[in-house]
Each structure stands twice: as structure tokens, then as C-alpha cells.
Design a protein around this motif. Structure first.
Motif, short mmCIF file in Angstrom:
data_model
loop_
_atom_site.label_atom_id
_atom_site.label_comp_id
_atom_site.label_asym_id
_atom_site.label_seq_id
_atom_site.Cartn_x
_atom_site.Cartn_y
_atom_site.Cartn_z
N GLY A 50 37.48 -54.18 -31.48
CA GLY A 50 37.59 -53.40 -30.25
C GLY A 50 37.66 -51.92 -30.53
O GLY A 50 38.21 -51.48 -31.54
N PHE B 121 36.37 -50.77 -24.74
CA PHE B 121 37.44 -50.76 -23.74
C PHE B 121 37.52 -49.39 -23.07
O PHE B 121 37.08 -48.38 -23.62
N ASP C 189 44.52 -50.80 -22.99
CA ASP C 189 43.74 -52.04 -22.90
C ASP C 189 43.27 -52.50 -24.27
O ASP C 189 43.25 -53.70 -24.58
N LEU C 190 42.90 -51.54 -25.09
CA LEU C 190 42.42 -51.83 -26.44
C LEU C 190 43.51 -52.51 -27.26
O LEU C 190 43.28 -53.55 -27.89
N ALA D 37 44.38 -56.07 -26.12
CA ALA D 37 43.39 -57.07 -26.55
C ALA D 37 43.68 -57.55 -27.97
O ALA D 37 43.51 -58.73 -28.29
#
Length: 365
Positions: free
Chosen positions: A72, A103, A108-109, A112
Motif C-alpha cells: 500500500g 490509498f 487509511d493506509l 489497511a
């Protein structure tokens, strides 16, 4: 006994000579005796043969099992080595299938990575330490990109709406700063080192929002990173402070601890490909301008001239002083209960010895 086939060393020299010959034009005398029955019609065929052989030799030293990894990242220059390794394809040479997942935000990264949706991420050092609060969850295995004395990663910028030309003008100024911990860390370090004691922080959801407020004249200044620095320069903004002297900016490659424990050989293979990609970018950056324009979200006139950074090579990990500085700030801000031990956060054992480095065959070396 008949003619002996040349040794492996002799074969390598032969193909090196073939590459030299094909660059000048086809010459049958380049063939050894045992290939004398073949007659190719063009130098291009020879070049294809050379390329295929080098790929075969390269792969013969690797693992025969292809491994899948999900990595990611944000759509930033820091992840350019990933993009190039897929484009060439360097990952394929190293028996890897790497899926890059993009992302919208650092939070959010990192979520994940914690949820197992990706195996690794490229993120800032501040965020990496926060992931290891209280227990061992992730490992930093390599620096992705650092600020250098010639290229900043962060800058505090003002616009023509506010005639500030010196650091002293930032005293009591209204400064837009992203809510991300890494941006707050950099802003405080920059302003404190410059002797600015008081300012009004306007917290924004992202640096992009800060840029928009700066352009409209709603704030006096904003903390920005690339490509937003270049965008701001385009509409007349000025750099008042940047991190070239303090070397604050740093992004890192981080793997989930489950992958570190269960797939160490795959991490080594990934970092070998990453080293090869970084080396190619550093040697021939301008050949990959089109990849920058695909990756970075910026107006085409900005991405077409955006400086391509010199990536860290050979690979290294953050220093103990890097980690200590971030730890001290996070504890002071009560974002960590106690400092994250260096060995919990960082593992240098996956880095390749520079003397063992071999360029990727697909890059023509």
C-alpha cells in the motif's frame, strides 16, 4: 573428444561481446565456432537473444516459486521505485507478483496494514512508530525517501496575499497544518528551530486543503510537501522555511510483523528488486518522466517538471537518533505512553550487502 563448449565465464564474455557488436551492426564473426551454423538476419534478433539469456541467468539464481505481495502507498513520488519495478519488470525477474494498492490518506493506509489488507506500506516514520505502540505489530525494513540538502520534503509557504518574506514574519501567523501527526511533528520542529515561538495552527483535513486555503488567502501560511510545493510555486507562493537543514522528512518501507515472521525470504527478495529499481531511477531518472506523470496527482505542467528525487541507495534504515527524536515528540504529545524501543520498530537484517548488488537484467545492464 570433439570441441569443448565454452565455460560459463567464457559464455558471459561472449554475450558481452555480442552486445558490443550489435550496437555497431551485425557481424557474423562475433559467433563462436559451435554456433557457426546459425546466421541471423538482423542485429535486433541478436539483441533479443542476449536479453533472453540474461533474464534466464538472472532468474536461475533466484527462487523458482513466485510470491505474491500487496503493498500500500499514497500517490506520491516516494513510491516511484514500486511503479518502476512493475513497469520494467524488475519484480518479475525476482519471481514476485506485487500488487500496489493506492490509498487516499495516511490513516487509511496504516489501517489497511493492520487489517491485513496489504502486506507492507510506504509511510512516514511517525506513523510507523504509532503502529508499534505497546506491542510489536510492524517492522521498518528500509528508508524509502529522505530529505536531502538539495531537495526539501516539507516547506512552510506564504502567498502574495501576505507580504511575509522572512521567518520573523511567521510570528503570530495563522498556519494551515494537516491533522496528520507527521505534519504536526515537522511543523513544530521547523518553527521551533527557526525561533518562532507563537503561531496559530489551523488544523486541516489534508495538505491539499491547506494549499487551497493558502491560494484563497484564508491563512497566512501552510505546511506543504511535494508535489504541492511545486503547485504553490506556480501561483506565486514563496518558501519561507524548509527542512533541508534539519533533514526532517523521511518515509519508510514497513512490513506487517506476521509477514516478517513468516516470509523473511520474500522480504529479502522484495528488497533486492527495490534496490535494483532505485538504482535504475537514480542513474536514468529522466527516462521515467512518464511514470511520474502517471503516478503524481498534479497538473500536467507541474508533473512534467517535478524534480525526481535521488532515492536512498544503497538501502538503509532510520538511525537510532531519528527514532529517538520522533519518540520524544510523540510521548510529549501523549500520542505514545512510552517510547517505542528501536529494535521493536526497526529491522536492518533484510537489507542487501552493497557488494552483493546486481542490477536488473531487464534494465540493460
Amino acid at each position: 573428444m570433439g570441441n569443448k563448449r565454452p565455460s560459463k565465464k567464457r559464455t558471459f564474455v561472449m554475450f558481452s561481446n555480442l552486445r558490443n557488436e550489435t550496437s555497431k551492426g551485425f557481424r557474423c564473426k562475433a559467433f563462436p565456432a559451435y554456433l557457426s551454423g546459425f546466421c541471423f538476419q538482423s542485429a535486433k534478433v541478436l539483441q533479443i537473444l542476449l536479453y533472453s539469456t540474461l533474464i534466464f541467468i538472472s532468474l536461475s539464481f533466484g527462487c523458482s516459486t513466485t510470491a505474491l505481495l500487496k503493498v500500500g502507498t499514497l500517490t506520491v513520488l516516494d513510491s516511484l521505485p514500486l511503479r518502476l519495478a512493475q513497469h520494467k519488470p524488475i519484480f518479475t525477474e525476482n519471481h514476485l507478483v506485487v500488487e500496489t494498492v493506492y490509498f487516499e490518506s495516511p490513516s487509511d493506509l496504516r489501517a489497511a496494514l493492520m487489517n491485513g489488507k496489504v502486506d507492507a506500506i510506504i509511510t512516514d516514520l511517525v506513523g510507523a512508530l504509532l503502529l508499534n505502540d505497546q506491542q510489536e505489530r510492524v517492522k521498518v525494513v528500509r528508508v524509502a525517501l529522505r530529505t536531502s540538502s538539495s531537495r526539501p520534503m516539507f516547506a512552510i509557504m506564504t502567498t502574495p496575499h501576505h507580504p511575509i518574506t522572512t521567518v520573523r514574519g511567521l510570528e503570530n501567523a495563522r498556519i494551515a497544518i494537516s491533522r496528520e501527526a507527521s505534519d504536526k511533528y515537522v511543523a513544530e520542529k521547523l518553527l521551533g528551530a527557526a525561533g518562532v515561538n507563537r503561531w496559530t495552527e489551523t488544523e486541516v483535513s489534508s495538505a491539499q486543503t491547506g494549499l487551497e486555503m493558502l491560494q484563497r488567502g484564508e491563512v497566512t501560511a501552510a505546511l506543504l510537501s511535494e508535489p504541492l510545493i511545486s503547485v504553490a510555486l506556480g501561483f506565486g507562493a514563496r518558501v519561507v522555511l524548509d527542512d533541508r537543514r534539519l533533514l526532517l522528512g523521511q518515509t519508510v518501507v514497513v512490513f506487517n510483523q506476521h509477514v516478517v515472521n513468516g516470509k523473511p525470504a520474500i522480504i529479502r527478495r522484495f528488497l533486492r528488486a527495490y534496490e535494483q529499481s532505485v538504482r535504475e531511477l537514480n542513474v536514468r531518472p529522466n527516462q521515467y518522466r512518464s511514470l511520474v506523470m502517471e503516478l503524481v496527482r498534479a497538473p500536467s505542467e507541474v508533473s512534467a517538471s517535478l524534480p525526481i528525487p535521488l532515492f536512498t541507495f544503497p538501502g538503509e534504515v532510520p538511525t537510532e537518533s531519528d527514532v529517538e527524536s520522533v519518540n520524544t515528540w510523540l510521548v510529549a504529545k501523549k500520542m505514545l505512553l512510552q517510547p517505542v524501543p528501536y529494535r521493536r520498530a526497526v529491522n536492518a537484517g533484510f537489507l542487501w550487502d552493497p557488494y552483493q548488488f546486481r542490477p536488473a537484467a531487464c534494465c540493460g545492464w
